[in-house]
Design a protein around this motif. Structure first.
Motif, PDB file in Angstrom:
ATOM      1  N   GLY A 168      -9.441   1.738  16.499  1.00  0.00           N
ATOM      2  CA  GLY A 168      -7.867   1.716  16.773  1.00  0.00           C
ATOM      3  C   GLY A 168      -7.390   2.080  15.513  1.00  0.00           C
ATOM      4  O   GLY A 168      -6.230   2.709  15.712  1.00  0.00           O
ATOM      5  N   ILE A 169      -7.689   1.504  14.497  1.00  0.00           N
ATOM      6  CA  ILE A 169      -7.121   1.957  13.256  1.00  0.00           C
ATOM      7  C   ILE A 169      -7.044   3.502  13.002  1.00  0.00           C
ATOM      8  O   ILE A 169      -6.116   4.026  12.423  1.00  0.00           O
ATOM      9  CB  ILE A 169      -7.909   1.273  12.038  1.00  0.00           C
ATOM     10  N   ARG A 221      -5.885 -11.956   5.623  1.00  0.00           N
ATOM     11  CA  ARG A 221      -5.765 -10.516   5.794  1.00  0.00           C
ATOM     12  C   ARG A 221      -4.014 -10.180   6.327  1.00  0.00           C
ATOM     13  O   ARG A 221      -3.783  -9.247   5.615  1.00  0.00           O
ATOM     14  CB  ARG A 221      -6.530  -9.851   6.877  1.00  0.00           C
ATOM     15  N   TYR A 222      -3.707 -10.864   7.135  1.00  0.00           N
ATOM     16  CA  TYR A 222      -2.455 -10.706   7.776  1.00  0.00           C
ATOM     17  C   TYR A 222      -1.402 -10.659   6.831  1.00  0.00           C
ATOM     18  O   TYR A 222      -0.218 -10.410   6.613  1.00  0.00           O
ATOM     19  CB  TYR A 222      -2.090 -10.953   9.120  1.00  0.00           C
ATOM     20  N   SER A 313      -1.321  10.473  19.073  1.00  0.00           N
ATOM     21  CA  SER A 313      -1.173   9.325  19.831  1.00  0.00           C
ATOM     22  C   SER A 313       0.210   9.322  20.347  1.00  0.00           C
ATOM     23  O   SER A 313       1.238  10.077  19.993  1.00  0.00           O
ATOM     24  CB  SER A 313      -1.277   8.133  18.843  1.00  0.00           C
ATOM     25  N   PHE A 332      -0.934 -11.176  16.788  1.00  0.00           N
ATOM     26  CA  PHE A 332      -0.146  -9.928  16.202  1.00  0.00           C
ATOM     27  C   PHE A 332      -0.247  -8.733  17.139  1.00  0.00           C
ATOM     28  O   PHE A 332       0.697  -8.134  17.318  1.00  0.00           O
ATOM     29  CB  PHE A 332      -0.412  -9.522  14.902  1.00  0.00           C
ATOM     30  N   LEU A 334      -3.036  -6.688  20.160  1.00  0.00           N
ATOM     31  CA  LEU A 334      -4.041  -6.489  21.097  1.00  0.00           C
ATOM     32  C   LEU A 334      -4.708  -5.100  20.821  1.00  0.00           C
ATOM     33  O   LEU A 334      -4.044  -4.173  20.710  1.00  0.00           O
ATOM     34  CB  LEU A 334      -4.116  -6.669  22.693  1.00  0.00           C
ATOM     35  N   ALA A 347      -1.772  -2.518  21.661  1.00  0.00           N
ATOM     36  CA  ALA A 347      -0.752  -3.097  21.867  1.00  0.00           C
ATOM     37  C   ALA A 347      -0.328  -3.870  20.572  1.00  0.00           C
ATOM     38  O   ALA A 347      -1.213  -4.725  20.065  1.00  0.00           O
ATOM     39  CB  ALA A 347      -0.234  -3.787  23.186  1.00  0.00           C
ATOM     40  N   SER A 348       0.979  -3.586  20.037  1.00  0.00           N
ATOM     41  CA  SER A 348       1.259  -4.563  18.884  1.00  0.00           C
ATOM     42  C   SER A 348       2.466  -5.221  19.308  1.00  0.00           C
ATOM     43  O   SER A 348       3.589  -4.572  19.829  1.00  0.00           O
ATOM     44  CB  SER A 348       1.668  -3.507  17.566  1.00  0.00           C
ATOM     45  N   LYS A 353       5.016 -10.185  14.874  1.00  0.00           N
ATOM     46  CA  LYS A 353       4.629 -10.192  13.289  1.00  0.00           C
ATOM     47  C   LYS A 353       5.877 -10.372  12.587  1.00  0.00           C
ATOM     48  O   LYS A 353       5.728 -10.729  11.567  1.00  0.00           O
ATOM     49  CB  LYS A 353       4.222  -8.504  13.207  1.00  0.00           C
ATOM     50  N   PHE A 368       0.281   1.820  22.446  1.00  0.00           N
ATOM     51  CA  PHE A 368      -0.375   2.847  21.976  1.00  0.00           C
ATOM     52  C   PHE A 368      -1.291   3.720  22.835  1.00  0.00           C
ATOM     53  O   PHE A 368      -2.256   2.977  23.705  1.00  0.00           O
ATOM     54  CB  PHE A 368      -1.173   2.666  20.417  1.00  0.00           C
ATOM     55  N   MET A 415      -3.062  11.755  12.787  1.00  0.00           N
ATOM     56  CA  MET A 415      -3.994  11.029  12.177  1.00  0.00           C
ATOM     57  C   MET A 415      -5.302  11.795  11.916  1.00  0.00           C
ATOM     58  O   MET A 415      -5.975  12.314  12.711  1.00  0.00           O
ATOM     59  CB  MET A 415      -4.363   9.798  13.079  1.00  0.00           C
ATOM     60  N   GLY A 450      -3.785   5.306   4.978  1.00  0.00           N
ATOM     61  CA  GLY A 450      -3.026   4.162   4.737  1.00  0.00           C
ATOM     62  C   GLY A 450      -1.591   4.574   4.116  1.00  0.00           C
ATOM     63  O   GLY A 450      -1.466   5.696   3.329  1.00  0.00           O
ATOM     64  N   PRO A 452      -0.206   3.075   1.440  1.00  0.00           N
ATOM     65  CA  PRO A 452      -0.555   2.786   0.196  1.00  0.00           C
ATOM     66  C   PRO A 452      -1.365   3.963  -0.581  1.00  0.00           C
ATOM     67  O   PRO A 452      -1.057   4.564  -1.378  1.00  0.00           O
ATOM     68  CB  PRO A 452      -1.246   1.584  -0.019  1.00  0.00           C
TER      69      PRO A 452
HETATM   70  C1  HT9 Z   1      -3.046   1.840  17.404  1.00  0.00           C
HETATM   71  C2  HT9 Z   1      -3.049   1.582  15.684  1.00  0.00           C
HETATM   72  C3  HT9 Z   1      -3.142   2.367  14.460  1.00  0.00           C
HETATM   73  C4  HT9 Z   1      -2.997   3.843  14.763  1.00  0.00           C
HETATM   74  C5  HT9 Z   1      -1.618   4.529  14.950  1.00  0.00           C
HETATM   75  C6  HT9 Z   1      -1.759   5.967  15.453  1.00  0.00           C
HETATM   76  O1  HT9 Z   1      -2.137   6.841  14.591  1.00  0.00           O
HETATM   77  O2  HT9 Z   1      -1.167   5.975  16.371  1.00  0.00           O
HETATM   78  C7  HT9 Z   1      -3.201   1.695  13.622  1.00  0.00           C
HETATM   79  C8  HT9 Z   1      -3.302   2.162  12.288  1.00  0.00           C
HETATM   80  C9  HT9 Z   1      -3.850   1.412  11.213  1.00  0.00           C
HETATM   81  N1  HT9 Z   1      -3.935   0.173  11.187  1.00  0.00           N
HETATM   82  C10 HT9 Z   1      -4.364  -0.234   9.750  1.00  0.00           C
HETATM   83  C11 HT9 Z   1      -5.105  -1.136   9.414  1.00  0.00           C
HETATM   84  C12 HT9 Z   1      -5.054  -2.327   9.997  1.00  0.00           C
HETATM   85  N2  HT9 Z   1      -4.735  -2.696  11.472  1.00  0.00           N
HETATM   86  C13 HT9 Z   1      -5.057  -3.922  11.860  1.00  0.00           C
HETATM   87  C14 HT9 Z   1      -4.605  -4.490  12.910  1.00  0.00           C
HETATM   88  C15 HT9 Z   1      -4.153  -3.882  14.175  1.00  0.00           C
HETATM   89  N3  HT9 Z   1      -3.950  -2.427  14.399  1.00  0.00           N
HETATM   90  C16 HT9 Z   1      -3.463  -2.340  15.623  1.00  0.00           C
HETATM   91  C17 HT9 Z   1      -3.136  -0.792  16.195  1.00  0.00           C
HETATM   92  C18 HT9 Z   1      -3.087   0.158  15.339  1.00  0.00           C
HETATM   93  N4  HT9 Z   1      -3.121   0.349  14.093  1.00  0.00           N
HETATM   94  C19 HT9 Z   1      -3.473  -3.561  16.329  1.00  0.00           C
HETATM   95  C20 HT9 Z   1      -2.917  -3.647  17.640  1.00  0.00           C
HETATM   96  C21 HT9 Z   1      -3.796  -4.413  15.449  1.00  0.00           C
HETATM   97  C22 HT9 Z   1      -3.949  -5.893  15.563  1.00  0.00           C
HETATM   98  C23 HT9 Z   1      -2.578  -6.490  15.375  1.00  0.00           C
HETATM   99  C24 HT9 Z   1      -1.562  -5.818  15.113  1.00  0.00           C
HETATM  100  O3  HT9 Z   1      -0.821  -5.563  15.959  1.00  0.00           O
HETATM  101  O4  HT9 Z   1      -1.201  -5.761  13.852  1.00  0.00           O
HETATM  102  C25 HT9 Z   1      -5.604  -4.633  10.592  1.00  0.00           C
HETATM  103  C26 HT9 Z   1      -6.335  -6.088  10.852  1.00  0.00           C
HETATM  104  C27 HT9 Z   1      -7.339  -5.996  11.686  1.00  0.00           C
HETATM  105  C28 HT9 Z   1      -8.032  -7.381  11.467  1.00  0.00           C
HETATM  106  O5  HT9 Z   1      -7.781  -8.161  12.091  1.00  0.00           O
HETATM  107  O6  HT9 Z   1      -8.910  -7.628  10.490  1.00  0.00           O
HETATM  108  C29 HT9 Z   1      -5.878  -3.759   9.675  1.00  0.00           C
HETATM  109  C30 HT9 Z   1      -6.362  -4.175   8.359  1.00  0.00           C
HETATM  110  C31 HT9 Z   1      -4.385   1.195   8.978  1.00  0.00           C
HETATM  111  C32 HT9 Z   1      -4.840   1.237   7.666  1.00  0.00           C
HETATM  112  C33 HT9 Z   1      -3.740   0.823   6.722  1.00  0.00           C
HETATM  113  C34 HT9 Z   1      -4.037   1.047   5.081  1.00  0.00           C
HETATM  114  O7  HT9 Z   1      -5.408   1.176   4.916  1.00  0.00           O
HETATM  115  O8  HT9 Z   1      -3.410   1.181   4.487  1.00  0.00           O
HETATM  116  C35 HT9 Z   1      -3.719   2.105   9.848  1.00  0.00           C
HETATM  117  C36 HT9 Z   1      -3.656   3.442   9.378  1.00  0.00           C
END
Ligand code: HT9
Length: 471
Positions: A168-169, A221-222, A313, A332, A334, A347-348, A353, A368, A415, A450, A452
């Motif tokens: 997902g990330i 973390r959040y 995406s 926050f 899914l 989905a966010s 949040k 997404f 990405m 990310g 940062p």
């Molecule tokens: C679809 C999608 C992309 C891609 C977008 C695209 O390209 O289209 C993305 C990118 C990124 N997500 C990132 C990091 C994280 N995302 C998290 C949590 C979440 N991501 C979600 C979705 C996505 N995230 C969702 C639905 C959650 C759950 C809760 C919420 O909706 O918030 C968590 C916590 C996880 C945990 O529970 O441990 C982390 C640490 C970083 C790196 C940041 C950095 O390193 O600076 C990046 C680029």
């Protein structure tokens, strides 16, 4: 400066601090600065179209916000519901407390979670017994996230938890995603302790010494995510405000970067356009777009840049009346494991949040789709993407009725995909660049995706250039 995304803007800002009278030109191919930071303000809502927050653990973005005078605009995430949900068999299940990416820190929570079957839990418990392949000790060793997670934690934990969180990330295919480039600490933990369990125990012994009460892992973390009151466009606007207006050239793609004698560089922006001469060039564009620019100057560098793949995406934003959603939205967002075979990746829940991003009584949901595993989704038209998002939200969170507002945005080739072997490729790129004084690269294609990390990359490239220019 070639590229007006996060890295390019951060680099331009830094360069002008370091070289007071720098005559800077920033070339941006599109008609907008800020790259993945793009906020639409509409009807008392802050509709983030790209990134919605940034991490403060590595402080590069936070520090820059403060430097820009935005401290008062920073807002933390909601203190409630600090967790993510995972789809299992069409239902939403919380990520077990303490589970971070590949580290099951809280065994009790893992064993109680309905996310894994009894067999999956047994296999997870057997993690310390999984063999350590001899190859992991070779210098430069790399392996996919899928392969590592499967051999250490078992297939089920990989498919149900690791894959949706990590894929997902990076909107990536975990079977190709490089562990050395994304989470090298897991490779290191296996090397040093022979097992992730033992590594976790060793780390908690370390923590125990400072007697501190640790908050629950997900909540902590959040707590590491923040945003700005009016959305992340505030950040872009503040950065852009520090640059002279005449320095910014929108809708101006660069075709070619040429190295001239006596440490001068020239760039060409269109066929037949006059060459423009500079002392230095910093390319903060997508790697495959940078490749043709420097093809004539360094073919091997161009080949390495061109070989970095990207995923796309699409994000559909749906604004609902909160009462039209049955689910308590006690998370926050899914994530959707690939094995669930749904046409969305995640989905966010933006207003969970950041409640101040929408008026009371509204729920803003961002859905997404696409990514490396379903690239064809990005070519669906807006109407289809909204229909898919609505259908999925009806099934997963019981959203009914018509959304008050919908938006669709496509992030094509946005990405970078850190595939197995990425670290070696980046090292080769960095070696090539070192042979070209006055030329630098920055962006999320190399050493971190990310916000940062992108800022850090731009800032460091600016600092290297300033040093070269002053000698
Ligand atoms: C679809 C999608 C992309 C891609 C977008 C695209 O390209 O289209 C993305 C990118 C990124 N997500 C990132 C990091 C994280 N995302 C998290 C949590 C979440 N991501 C979600 C979705 C996505 N995230 C969702 C639905 C959650 C759950 C809760 C919420 O909706 O918030 C968590 C916590 C996880 C945990 O529970 O441990 C982390 C640490 C970083 C790196 C940041 C950095 O390193 O600076 C990046 C680029």
């Amino acid at each position: 400066m070639i590229g007006g995304g996060v890295s390019g803007l951060a680099a331009a800002h830094r360069l002008r601090k370091l070289i007071l009278h720098a005559e800077l030109q920033l070339f941006e191919a599109s008609d907008r600065l800020g790259g993945p930071l793009f906020t639409i303000a509409h009807d008392d809502s802050v509709l983030e179209q790209g990134a919605d927050s940034f991490l403060i653990k590595t402080p590069f973005a936070l520090d820059l916000c403060r430097e820009l005078g935005l401290s008062d605009e920073l807002i933390p995430t909601n203190e409630q519901h600090r967790r993510a949900l995972v789809v299992r068999g069409g239902r939403l299940v919380p990520v077990p407390e303490g589970f971070v990416l590949m580290k099951p820190q809280n065994l009790g929570a893992m064993l109680k979670s309905p996310l894994l079957s009894p067999l999956g839990k047994l296999r997870l418990l057997a993690e310390p017994l999984a063999l350590v392949p001899a190859a992991v000790n070779r210098p430069g060793y790399d392996e996919s996230v899928a392969s590592f997670a499967t051999r250490r934690l078992g297939r089920e934990t990989y498919e149900r938890l690791v894959e949706p969180l990590i894929a997902g990330i990076y909107v990536a295919d975990a079977r190709q995603l490089s562990l050395a480039a994304t989470y090298p600490e897991f490779l290191e933990a296996e090397r040093r302790h022979g097992s992730l369990w033992r590594a976790i125990r060793a780390a908690s012994r370390q923590d125990g010494r400072d007697e501190q009460q640790q908050p629950p892992a997900a909540a902590a973390r959040y707590g590491q995510f923040v945003t700005l009151r009016g959305g992340l466009r505030t950040f872009v606007a503040a950065l852009v405000d520090t640059l002279p207006r005449q320095a910014i050239r929108l809708r101006t793609p660069v075709m070619q970067v040429e190295r001239h004698a006596a440490g001068r560089w020239a760039i060409k922006t269109a066929p037949g356009a006059p060459l423009e001469h500079f002392d230095a060039v910093l390319i903060a564009a997508h790697a495959p777009q940078a490749a043709p620019m420097i093809q004539q100057c360094d073919a091997e560098l161009a080949r390495n840049l061109a070989s970095i793949e990207y995923a796309s995406s699409a994000v559909a934003t749906l604004v609902y009346h909160r009462q039209d959603i049955e689910h308590p939205l006690d998370g926050f967002g899914l994530v959707v494991p690939a094995i669930e075979h749904r046409p969305i990746v995640a989905a966010s829940f933006l207003t969970v949040k950041f409640p101040s991003h929408g008026p009371p009584g509204r729920a803003i949901v961002r859905v997404f789709s696409g990514g490396a595993l379903q690239p064809e989704m990005v070519d669906r038209d807006d109407h289809e993407l909204v229909a898919i998002a609505k259908q999925q939200m009806a099934e997963l969170i019981g959203a009914s009725g018509e959304p008050i507002e919908t938006r669709v945005i496509r992030w094509r080739d946005a990405m970078p995909q850190y595939h197995v072997g990425h670290v070696a490729r980046v090292e080769a790129i960095e070696q090539s660049i070192a042979a070209h004084p006055g030329l630098e690269l920055a962006g999320n294609a190399y050493r971190g995706v990310g916000i940062p990390q992108s800022i850090h990359s731009g800032r460091q490239a600016a600092e290297r250039l300033a040093k070269q220019l002053s000698t």
